[in-house]
Enzyme design. Structure first.
Site, short mmCIF file in Angstrom:
data_model
loop_
_atom_site.label_atom_id
_atom_site.label_comp_id
_atom_site.label_asym_id
_atom_site.label_seq_id
_atom_site.Cartn_x
_atom_site.Cartn_y
_atom_site.Cartn_z
N LYS A 6 -9.76 7.89 1.20
CA LYS A 6 -10.15 6.44 1.00
C LYS A 6 -11.65 6.09 1.17
O LYS A 6 -12.26 5.24 0.93
CB LYS A 6 -9.17 5.32 1.77
CG LYS A 6 -7.77 5.09 1.28
CD LYS A 6 -7.09 4.24 1.88
CE LYS A 6 -5.72 4.06 1.31
NZ LYS A 6 -5.12 5.15 1.75
N HIS A 48 -3.18 7.74 5.56
CA HIS A 48 -3.27 6.58 5.03
C HIS A 48 -4.88 6.08 5.49
O HIS A 48 -5.35 5.68 4.30
CB HIS A 48 -2.38 5.49 5.65
CG HIS A 48 -2.16 4.04 4.84
ND1 HIS A 48 -1.98 3.94 3.67
CD2 HIS A 48 -2.50 2.99 5.48
CE1 HIS A 48 -2.17 2.65 3.28
NE2 HIS A 48 -2.43 2.10 4.31
N CYS A 54 0.86 -1.13 -0.21
CA CYS A 54 -0.07 -0.09 0.01
C CYS A 54 0.76 1.53 0.07
O CYS A 54 0.40 2.42 -0.05
CB CYS A 54 -0.88 -0.07 1.14
SG CYS A 54 -1.64 -1.67 1.43
N HIS A 83 -9.85 1.56 -1.04
CA HIS A 83 -8.02 1.49 -0.89
C HIS A 83 -7.70 0.83 -2.24
O HIS A 83 -7.75 -0.18 -2.71
CB HIS A 83 -8.01 0.27 0.07
CG HIS A 83 -6.24 0.57 0.51
ND1 HIS A 83 -5.37 0.88 -0.19
CD2 HIS A 83 -5.91 -0.11 1.75
CE1 HIS A 83 -4.32 0.90 0.31
NE2 HIS A 83 -4.57 0.25 1.52
N PHE A 102 1.31 -3.22 3.86
CA PHE A 102 1.61 -4.45 4.38
C PHE A 102 2.92 -4.74 4.46
O PHE A 102 3.61 -4.45 3.50
CB PHE A 102 0.72 -5.49 3.57
CG PHE A 102 -0.32 -5.86 4.11
CD1 PHE A 102 -1.37 -4.89 5.06
CD2 PHE A 102 -1.29 -6.77 3.27
CE1 PHE A 102 -2.48 -5.26 5.12
CE2 PHE A 102 -2.68 -6.93 3.61
CZ PHE A 102 -3.24 -6.30 4.64
N GLU A 116 -2.15 5.17 13.36
CA GLU A 116 -1.83 6.22 12.61
C GLU A 116 -2.09 7.59 13.37
O GLU A 116 -1.22 8.50 13.47
CB GLU A 116 -2.51 6.33 11.10
CG GLU A 116 -2.10 7.50 10.37
CD GLU A 116 -2.46 7.39 8.95
OE1 GLU A 116 -2.03 8.25 8.17
OE2 GLU A 116 -3.37 6.74 8.47
#
Length: 413
Positions: free
Chosen positions: A334, A302, A163, A339, A398, A313
């Protein structure tokens, strides 16, 4: 002396728009691009919604015969790159092609092609799969097609950092130009993983929201969040040294001034709960930009809508910005797009650049239930006008891959 790096071209195909302008107008208006999956029959699976690119016609950008030799992710990459190239006004007749590079990420590559050709191999024998199977499925081919199409003969490479990939691609391009290795880099990310196997894999690992209500599935920072919604698309930018851009009279959309990249080195999918590497990533970007944290007004988070990510976050932002964190505007686009995996960071950098240009912060839509663990100003449901000079865009992937970019509103001085 390090060179200044500016954005001169933008291209986007996303669940909320087929162009950069459409995507930005939808983001400002808080339009949700998530809906019923139409790319395949979902009746035997739990998840039935995603953020698809609507009405995409590859032939608008690519010869029909050539398009058949490309996976959808590569088609999207080429289309967004074409938009960005045209927007930049570059003329390759005026350029040294060995000073023009391409850096494009895809987290997964041609997953749809892999699935289709595996099924064909099972039926007809594996020696009878398409001769284009390999060049359609490998993750570098989006970048390769872009380089071939535009004649860019400098370094062409493809970060695969899940990502964080699109952000790493733009950050690495920033460093290439800053360091004098290239004058022009066409960079970004593309992804198309709304396939039975892709969706099944993410469902099986409990990463996706299983709500099939488009307005209550991708809900970053909301207490009821339960996972992300898959999206697809591509975002591409043309970066140039300021000197090069001014010499050819280019239109400038914004400036990139800082980049940080770290790894949690913690877990294959879960973020480090302390967010130490995410904190360091933002600090690196701020230090690289040569500014104070208090000069940043907006963060494009994110913000995946997973329970762990949004909490971690938020914790990391508080650790980096201290009291200033309460004054920051932090939204997750998002909530509108879903995503986009390897394309997400690139699309979000584009939205961040346009937020700076237009002094407008896009919202986090479909927010209803406050979460005490995510208690910053997430610009809920409605965007707002705001004076902006510096903004930060975060991507956390990830494998623990973290990438942060700091953008500056374009000022000639």
């Amino acid at each position: 002396m390090e060179r200044r790096v500016v954005i001169t071209g933008l291209g986007a195909l996303t669940p909320i728009g087929g162009t950069t302008a459409e995507t930005w107008n939808s983001a400002k208006a808080g339009i949700c691009g998530i809906g019923e999956i139409t790319l395949y029959d979902t009746s035997n699976q739990k998840v039935h919604i995603a953020g698809e690119v609507k009405n995409f016609q590859p032939e608008t950008y690519i010869d029909k015969r050539e398009a058949r030799k490309m996976d959808r992710y590569a088609q999207l990459a080429v289309a967004a790159a074409e938009q960005a190239f045209q927007d930049s006004g570059l003329s390759m007749e005026q350029e040294n092609p060995f000073r023009c590079s391409v850096i494009v990420s895809s987290g997964i590559g041609g997953l749809g092609t892999i699935e289709n050709e595996h099924a064909r191999g099972e039926q007809k024998g594996f020696d009878r799969v398409s001769p284009y199977f390999i060049p359609m499925s490998i993750s570098n081919m989006g970048a390769a097609h872009i380089a071939i199409r535009h004649g860019f003969r400098g370094m062409v490479t493809c970060p695969v950092t899940a990502c964080a990939g699109g952000t790493n691609a733009i950050g690495d391009a920033f460093r290439m130009i800053q360091g004098g290795y290239s004058d022009v880099v066409l960079c970004g990310g593309a992804e198309s993983s709304i396939t039975p196997l892709g969706m099944g894999g993410f469902t099986s690992m409990k990463a996706l929201a299983e709500s099939n209500d488009p307005n209550r599935a991708s809900i970053p920072f909301d207490k009821e969040r339960s996972g992300f919604v898959m999206g697809e698309g591509a975002g591409m930018v043309v970066l140039e040294s300021l000197e090069h851009a001014l010499a050819r009279g280019a239109k400038i959309h914004g400036e990139i001034v800082g980049y940080g990249s770290t790894c949690d080195a913690y877990h294959i999918t879960a973020p480090d709960p302390d967010g130490r590497a995410a904190q360091e990533c933002m600090r690196q970007a701020i230090e690289n930009a040569g500014i104070n944290p208090e000069e940043i007004s907006y963060i494009n988070a994110h913000g995946t809508s997973t329970p762990l990510n949004d909490k971690c976050e938020t914790t990391a932002v508080k650790a980096v910005f201290g009291e200033h964190a309460k004054k920051l505007m932090i939204s997750s686009t998002k909530s509108m797009t879903g995503h986009l995996l390897g394309a997400s960071g690139a699309v979000e950098v584009i939205l961040t650049a346009l937020a700076l240009r237009d002094s407008f912060v896009p919202p986090t839509i479909n927010y209803q239930v406050p979460d005490e663990d995510c208690d910053l100003d997430i610009v809920p449901n409605t965007g707002r006008q705001a004076a902006l000079r510096y903004a930060l865009s975060n991507s956390l992937g990830f494998g623990g891959h973290n990438a942060s970019l700091i953008l500056k509103r374009w000022e000639e001085n």
